[in-house]
Design an enzyme around this catalytic site. Structure first.
Site, PDB file in Angstrom:
ATOM      1  CG  LEU A  28      -2.091  -0.921   1.231  1.00 30.51           C
ATOM      2  CD1 LEU A  28      -2.761  -0.957   2.603  1.00 30.51           C
ATOM      3  CD2 LEU A  28      -3.096  -0.496   0.173  1.00 30.51           C
ATOM      4  CE  LYS A  30      10.391  -0.066   0.788  1.00 27.97           C
ATOM      5  NZ  LYS A  30      11.092  -0.724  -0.306  1.00 27.97           N
ATOM      6  N   GLY A  31       7.154   4.215   3.737  1.00 23.96           N
ATOM      7  CA  GLY A  31       7.566   5.509   4.276  1.00 23.96           C
ATOM      8  C   GLY A  31       8.935   5.386   4.904  1.00 23.96           C
ATOM      9  CG  ASN A  33       8.922   5.954  10.754  1.00 22.78           C
ATOM     10  OD1 ASN A  33      10.098   6.315  10.780  1.00 22.78           O
ATOM     11  ND2 ASN A  33       7.915   6.726  11.113  1.00 22.78           N
ATOM     12  CB  VAL A  36       1.563   0.074   4.983  1.00 20.50           C
ATOM     13  CG1 VAL A  36       0.139  -0.341   5.344  1.00 20.50           C
ATOM     14  CG2 VAL A  36       2.136   0.947   6.098  1.00 20.50           C
ATOM     15  CG  ASP A 145       4.610  13.647  10.453  1.00 18.80           C
ATOM     16  OD1 ASP A 145       4.779  14.746   9.885  1.00 18.80           O
ATOM     17  OD2 ASP A 145       5.154  12.601  10.065  1.00 18.80           O
TER      18      ASP A 145
END
Ligand code: ATP
Length: 310
Positions: A28, A30-31, A33, A36, A145
């Site tokens: 779904l 990617k960040g 941290n 997902v 955030d």
């Protein structure tokens, strides 16, 4: 060493402790941290979002916040209590990767939603987002955030916050933030997690949605110490696109709303209210005097048709 959990569709993630089974359907997002995945619970379960952290410690602190939020939400009898579904470790190649399973939000980030469906949607999505923030604040937490990527909007215009990695208890320092939406970056106040911090980020998110290029220009202009309230306030005053929100924005960037509840009520009355009334007046029933004239025109029309086909 940080992990890089990149798994392909079809991989079955089995929880080490609770034995829950989740089949990865696709990524779904990617960040910084974590990653997902959209997953399906087996056997025969529904679809969820499963997040694995690149760094176990960071993910654990996010899980701690979510767990504490869940228990506060359920104590308050709130329906959001079902956001976090399961927490476990996935053992693969001799290492344990912590993960958590949450509600899958079928939506798109607010900036994409507004681009696609038009800025008319800002009044209602903004109202719903302020309500979410006020609920979070009431439980003693600040989101910190807030940025377009962390606000998903469903096709019915419902709003969900995702990525609780930055959530901090009131009074602590914001541990995760993004420059454009950060009060400290604009020399407009501290980075202490207080309700006004989120309201400020909301204001900057709104400016981003409607005046993204101008905001980028201000952010890139001059020395960091020159970046401040002056240029932001000037932009709010001169922008045609921001004019329906001018009064609300001016108070939000100056930290004049004591909390998100007050910011929500002000938005409801001065931003959402006028737009709603305008829409209602456009679809008002026909005035009484128009009814006989309409009946007369219908009669003339019927006569004309009869005459034509006689
Ligand atoms: N519950 C969810 N439902 C649907 N999609 C989600 C969900 N949670 C996260 N995503 C998607 O996964 C992406 C990355 O998730 P998340 O923002 O939690 O990661 P992160 O590493 O903390 O990101 P960042 O670098 O912004 O801090 C999101 O931008 C979003 O597209």
């Amino acid at each position: 060493m940080p992990l890089d959990p990149d798994f392909s569709p079809g991989t079955v993630v089995t929880g080490k402790w609770k034995q829950g089974k989740y089949v990865i359907l696709r990524t779904l997002g990617k960040g910084a941290n974590g990653i997902v995945y959209l997953v399906q619970r087996e056997p025969g379960g529904g679809r969820y979002a499963l997040k694995m952290g690149f760094n176990g410690v960071d993910l654990q602190s996010e899980i701690n916040v979510l767990t504490s939020l869940e228990s506060r939400y359920s104590q308050a009898g709130h329906k959001s209590a079902s956001y976090l579904k399961e927490v476990d470790d996935y053992r693969t190649n001799g290492i344990d990767i912590p993960f958590y399973v949450m509600k899958y939000v079928r939506g798109e980030p607010i900036h994409h939603f507004i681009q696609k469906h038009g800025s008319d949607w800002i009044t209602i999505t903004g109202l719903r987002l302020l309500k979410k923030l006020a609920e979070l604040h009431r439980l003693g937490y600040i989101f910190c955030d807030l940025k377009p990527q962390n606000v998903l909007v469903t096709r019915y215009g419902e709003v969900e916050l995702i990525d609780y990695g930055g959530v901090s208890p009131v009074g602590r320092s914001a541990k995760q933030f993004t420059e454009w939406y950060d009060r400290g970056y604009w020399n407009a106040g501290s980075r202490v997690a207080d309700p006004e911090y989120d309201v400020f980020s909301f204001a900057l998110l709104l400016i981003h949605l409607l005046e993204g290029d101008e905001l980028q220009r201000l952010a890139g202009e001059g020395l960091p110490q020159l970046r401040g309230m002056g240029p932001l306030t000037a932009l709010i005053q001169r922008s045609e696109r921001l004019s329906p929100y001018k009064g609300w924005l001016a108070q939000a960037v100056q930290g004049k709303f004591e909390n998100a509840e007050i910011a929500f009520l002000h938005w409801k009355k001065h931003v959402y209210g006028p737009v709603k009334r305008q829409r209602e007046s456009r679809s008002e029933p026909a005035p009484r005097w128009l009814i006989p004239s309409f009946a007369l025109s219908a009669l003339i029309m019927a006569g004309a048709i009869m005459f034509l086909f006689r």
